[in-house]
Enzyme design. Structure first.
Site, PDB file in Angstrom:
ATOM      1  CG  HIS A   1       2.971  -3.151   6.238  1.00 51.55           C
ATOM      2  ND1 HIS A   1       4.001  -2.670   7.016  1.00 51.55           N
ATOM      3  CD2 HIS A   1       2.400  -2.062   5.673  1.00 51.55           C
ATOM      4  CE1 HIS A   1       4.039  -1.361   6.935  1.00 51.55           C
ATOM      5  NE2 HIS A   1       3.070  -0.962   6.121  1.00 51.55           N
TER       6      HIS A   1
ATOM      7  CB  CYS B   1       3.960   5.508   4.726  1.00 53.26           C
ATOM      8  SG  CYS B   1       4.728   4.875   6.230  1.00 53.26           S
TER       9      CYS B   1
ATOM     10  CG  HIS C   1      -0.285   0.371   2.506  1.00 54.32           C
ATOM     11  ND1 HIS C   1      -0.791   1.315   3.365  1.00 54.32           N
ATOM     12  CD2 HIS C   1       0.850  -0.072   3.100  1.00 54.32           C
ATOM     13  CE1 HIS C   1      -0.015   1.433   4.423  1.00 54.32           C
ATOM     14  NE2 HIS C   1       0.988   0.593   4.291  1.00 54.32           N
TER      15      HIS C   1
ATOM     16  CG  HIS D   1       1.122 -12.260  -2.251  1.00 58.88           C
ATOM     17  ND1 HIS D   1       0.944 -12.984  -1.085  1.00 58.88           N
ATOM     18  CD2 HIS D   1       2.448 -12.266  -2.505  1.00 58.88           C
ATOM     19  CE1 HIS D   1       2.113 -13.418  -0.662  1.00 58.88           C
ATOM     20  NE2 HIS D   1       3.049 -12.989  -1.498  1.00 58.88           N
TER      21      HIS D   1
ATOM     22  CD  GLU E   1       0.912  -0.221   8.836  1.00 64.74           C
ATOM     23  OE1 GLU E   1       2.059   0.236   9.046  1.00 64.74           O
ATOM     24  OE2 GLU E   1       0.019   0.427   8.265  1.00 64.74           O
TER      25      GLU E   1
ATOM     26  CG  HIS F   1       5.386   0.783   2.424  1.00 67.08           C
ATOM     27  ND1 HIS F   1       4.679   1.926   2.089  1.00 67.08           N
ATOM     28  CD2 HIS F   1       4.940   0.428   3.655  1.00 67.08           C
ATOM     29  CE1 HIS F   1       3.866   2.245   3.062  1.00 67.08           C
ATOM     30  NE2 HIS F   1       3.991   1.353   4.037  1.00 67.08           N
TER      31      HIS F   1
END
Length: 115
Positions: A29, A23, A15, A64, A104, A27
């Site tokens: 998590h 952010c 996201h 994914h 996260e 990137h």
């Protein structure tokens, strides 16, 4: 008599948070989502049903994936995911939803309570 039933699942997704200095870049998590439902009697919620709900509505939906694209938003936060999961749970389990936690990382989580 009242019980809280807790169930969790994990998924990996990417996201970005538009405008955030770090952010804002895409990137990912390894998310962990835990939900708590209230039951008024033992076995008031079938754990198999709850596990299946999490697999279909959280793991299979988000794993994914690029969440911004999937949800059609410029910004997707853990808070957004918690609300989305809570609303979906309420459609299936009614007002039994007590809280939803989205992590996260092992140490960074948000908790949402629809009440």
């Amino acid at each position: 008599m009242s019980f809280l039933v807790k169930a969790c699942t994990e998924f990996s997704a990417a996201h970005s948070i538009k405008g955030h200095p770090r952010c804002g870049r895409v990137h990912g998590h390894n998310y962990r989502v835990c939900v708590w439902l209230r039951e008024d009697e033992p076995m008031g919620i079938d754990l198999d049903d709850l596990e299946k709900w999490l697999r279909v509505n959280v793991f299979e939906r988000f794993d994914h994936r690029y969440l911004n694209e999937l949800l059609g938003r410029e910004t997707v936060t853990s808070e957004d995911l918690a609300v989305i999961v809570a609303r979906g749970l309420a459609e299936s389990f009614g007002d039994r939803v007590e809280r939803v936690e989205v992590c996260e990382t092992r140490d960074l989580c948000v908790e949402y309570s629809p009440r």
